[in-house]
Scaffold this active site. Structure first.
Site, PDB file in Angstrom:
ATOM      1  N   CYS B 165      37.552   8.997  39.838  1.00 11.75           N
ATOM      2  CA  CYS B 165      37.490  10.098  39.673  1.00 11.75           C
ATOM      3  C   CYS B 165      38.813  10.372  41.418  1.00 11.75           C
ATOM      4  CB  CYS B 165      37.051  10.843  39.607  1.00 11.75           C
ATOM      5  SG  CYS B 165      35.754  10.948  38.534  1.00 11.75           S
ATOM      6  N   VAL B 168      41.799   8.792  41.719  1.00  5.90           N
ATOM      7  CA  VAL B 168      42.794   8.866  40.635  1.00  5.90           C
ATOM      8  C   VAL B 168      43.354  10.602  41.305  1.00  5.90           C
ATOM      9  CG1 VAL B 168      43.068   9.671  38.787  1.00  5.90           C
ATOM     10  CG2 VAL B 168      41.993   7.586  39.381  1.00  5.90           C
ATOM     11  N   HIS B 169      42.221  11.314  42.179  1.00  6.09           N
ATOM     12  CA  HIS B 169      42.577  12.592  42.343  1.00  6.09           C
ATOM     13  C   HIS B 169      43.844  12.303  43.650  1.00  6.09           C
ATOM     14  CE1 HIS B 169      42.417  16.557  43.632  1.00  6.09           C
ATOM     15  NE2 HIS B 169      41.597  16.922  44.675  1.00  6.09           N
ATOM     16  N   VAL B 170      43.006  11.733  44.479  1.00  8.85           N
ATOM     17  CA  VAL B 170      44.211  11.662  45.939  1.00  8.85           C
ATOM     18  C   VAL B 170      45.428  11.263  44.992  1.00  8.85           C
ATOM     19  CG1 VAL B 170      44.575  10.651  47.793  1.00  8.85           C
ATOM     20  CG2 VAL B 170      42.239  11.387  47.242  1.00  8.85           C
TER      21      VAL B 170
END
Ligand code: HEM
Ligand code: SF4
Ligand code: SF4
Lengths: 292, 209
Positions: B165, B168-170
């Site tokens: 996660c 993906v977030h970064v």
């Protein structure tokens, strides 16, 4: 403590080969504990303390002969006393010397995350090298026999070494040396199985129809074996597991999932990079910018 | 590029909270990964030694959990999933190809961001519970060994999902130009807000009128 005279077959958290050139000459060893000959004198416990310089804190009597009541970082072997009636009205006192079984497929070594904290010598002895131990306790989750103990003093894991330091220089383990009845013997695994067969024949003649050798194949066999009067019911002997093996939980945790997860994380990073270089950034359009 | 009008997205306290979570999450992830697989054991050097990584990790993790919960409570109400979100998700391929047009109007967060929120909330809670169970020498001796085996597996799996996660977030915040300043400066351009979060943009504009 590393023993330069013993080759290493397996090393915890290590993915490259271990130093192993002299392995061909190594003979798998075994300690055979004949429970039918044990009188519960605890001389082996004392010898273990002596040789390994261990002094556990004085405990309290908990109403049974087990003393100390459990294994600890300072008690690597404990006699466990079970009173059972396999046949109605015929009391038997089964005394099992508990301690590390030196599994051919050791769950402790498989679970350990610290390189070289647990090693398996080519002669089969599984040894903890406490200077590499980080105190995580994973070995406790890995072991099917509930053996390793974390020390309250230094948070390192300890257990029976099978006197690897003595064996490395051609001596037998301290407990073997001291046993007054010859209930504990030590030698090559082949010889010990042979010796056990003689004992088992003898026991059968004396009416113990189910006498047999405890060398559980679920962990690939062990380098500490028992002669049991009731080999069909190992659990009579203070809960000795019937058919021990590394828990499936540990096998999943330490097995294929880890490389898959590593691969997954690596792919996620690459997916981001390639998405960016092929699709470019996601920008608010210039016209929207102008309109403000 | 013209700056246009700036809109506040996160206030100073929310930004500080986010970066404290980010730092502690990364430190927890690095010290955890070190024990996860031999390929990462070298990461223990960042913490002094294997033993130090083992000692520090649960404390960093527990701190991260507390900071995360504060942040989660603050952002909770914006993360409820709506019909517009589900419509928006149908355009995923075009969105990823930067070709999307006429998207449903979404609020402060899109469905991807909301999933991220719930996935992290779940995995971080699971990591706290399983982490306490395997925490040596304090708590682990209180639990039976079969439970330790389950906990350590749950912990490793949740950590895997959580770190995925994070990646993906970064990437998503880097890919979506103009997002990072929302967390560094607190503001976004009006164009950014209108383009990516039109319903939220309208709400802010109405409130400020
Ligand atoms: C929420 C509070 C947390 C607690 C109490 C906690 C506790 C623990 C404990 C006790 C261990 C065993 C090793 C050690 O003693 O250091 C561990 C391992 C680990 N932790 Fe955590 N942790 C937490 C959060 C996290 C977070 C946020 C991550 C990463 C995103 C993480 C990733 C890992 C990983 C990858 C391992 C190694 C697991 C394995 O060996 O398979 N943990 N954690
Ligand atoms: S406590 Fe020590 S020996 Fe046991 S798994 Fe952890 S590092 Fe290895
Ligand atoms: S009995 Fe336990 S501690 Fe001993 S070798 Fe087997 S798994 Fe390791």
């Amino acid at each position: 403590m590393a023993l330069q005279s013993l080759d290493i077959k397996a090393r915890s958290a290590t993915t490259t080969p271990s130093p192993d050139v002299r392995a061909a000459g190594a003979i798998p060893v075994a300690k055979l504990i004949d429970i039918s000959k044990c009188i519960g004198c605890k001389a082996c416990q004392a010898a273990c303390m002596e040789w390994n310089d261990l002094r556990d804190t004085i405990g309290e009597n908990v109403g049974v002969y087990d003393n100390p009541a459990d294994l600890s970082a300072e008690s690597w072997t404990v006699m466990r006393f079970s009173e059972v009636e396999v046949e109605q009205g015929r009391l038997e006192w089964l005394i099992r010397k508990d301690g590390c079984m030196h599994c051919a497929n050791p769950g402790c070594l498989k679970a350990c995350p610290s390189p070289g904290a647990i090693v398996q010598y080519s002669n089969g002895i599984v040894d903890f090298h406490e200077e590499n131990c980080i105190g995580c306790g994973y070995c406790i989750t890995g072991c099917p026999f509930n053996i390793p103990r974390l020390s309250k003093k230094d948070n390192k894991a300890y257990k029976c070494t099978l006197c690897s330091d003595r064996v490395a220089v051609g001596l037998e383990p301290a407990c073997v040396k001291t046993c007054p009845t010859g209930a504990i013997v030590f030698g090559s695994k082949v010889d010990m199985i042979h010796h056990a067969e003689g004992r088992i024949t003898d026991l059968k003649e004396r009416g113990f129809q189910n006498a047999g050798l405890y060398d559980p194949q679920g962990v690939g066999g062990t380098h500490v074996m028992y002669v049991l009067q009731h080999a069909d019911q190992p659990q009579l002997y203070a809960g000795l597991p019937n058919d021990p093996s590394i828990s499936p939980m540990v096998a999943i945790w330490k097995g294929i999932t880890k490389p898959l997860m590593n691969f997954g994380l690596g792919m996620a990073v690459l997916a981001g990079l390639f998405h960016f270089v092929t699709q470019g950034p996601n920008e608010a359009k210039e016209e929207e910018e102008e309109k403000q | 590029m013209s700056q246009g009008k700036l809109i506040e997205r996160y206030n100073a306290s929310e930004r500080a909270n986010h970066w404290l979570v980010a730092i502690s999450f990364i430190l927890a992830a690095l010290s955890g990964l070190a024990l996860f697989h031999p390929a990462f054991f070298w990461l223990t050097n960042l913490f002094g030694s294997g033993t130090w990584a083992r000692i520090l990790h649960p404390f960093i993790g527990a701190l991260m959990f507390l900071l995360f919960i504060v942040m989660a409570l603050r952002f909770w109400k914006h993360n409820r999933i709506t019909d517009a979100d589900r419509q928006w998700a149908k355009h995923m391929t075009e969105i990823l190809q930067n070709k999307a047009k006429d998207l449903p109007e979404i609020g402060k967060y899109n469905l991807g961001q909301k999933y991220l929120f719930w996935a992290l909330l779940t995995t971080i809670t699971l990591m706290l519970i399983s982490g306490i169970v395997i925490w040596q020498p304090w708590f682990a001796p209180l639990f039976p060994i079969p439970l330790l085996r389950i906990a350590v597996l749950v912990h490793a799996l949740s950590a895997f999902v959580a770190i995925l996660c994070l990646i993906v977030h970064v990437y998503a915040s880097y890919w979506t130009r103009g997002s990072i300043r929302a967390m560094t400066r607190g503001t976004v351009t009006a164009a950014w807000a209108k383009h990516h979060h039109p319903a939220w943009f309208r709400e802010v504009m109405n409130k400020n009128r």
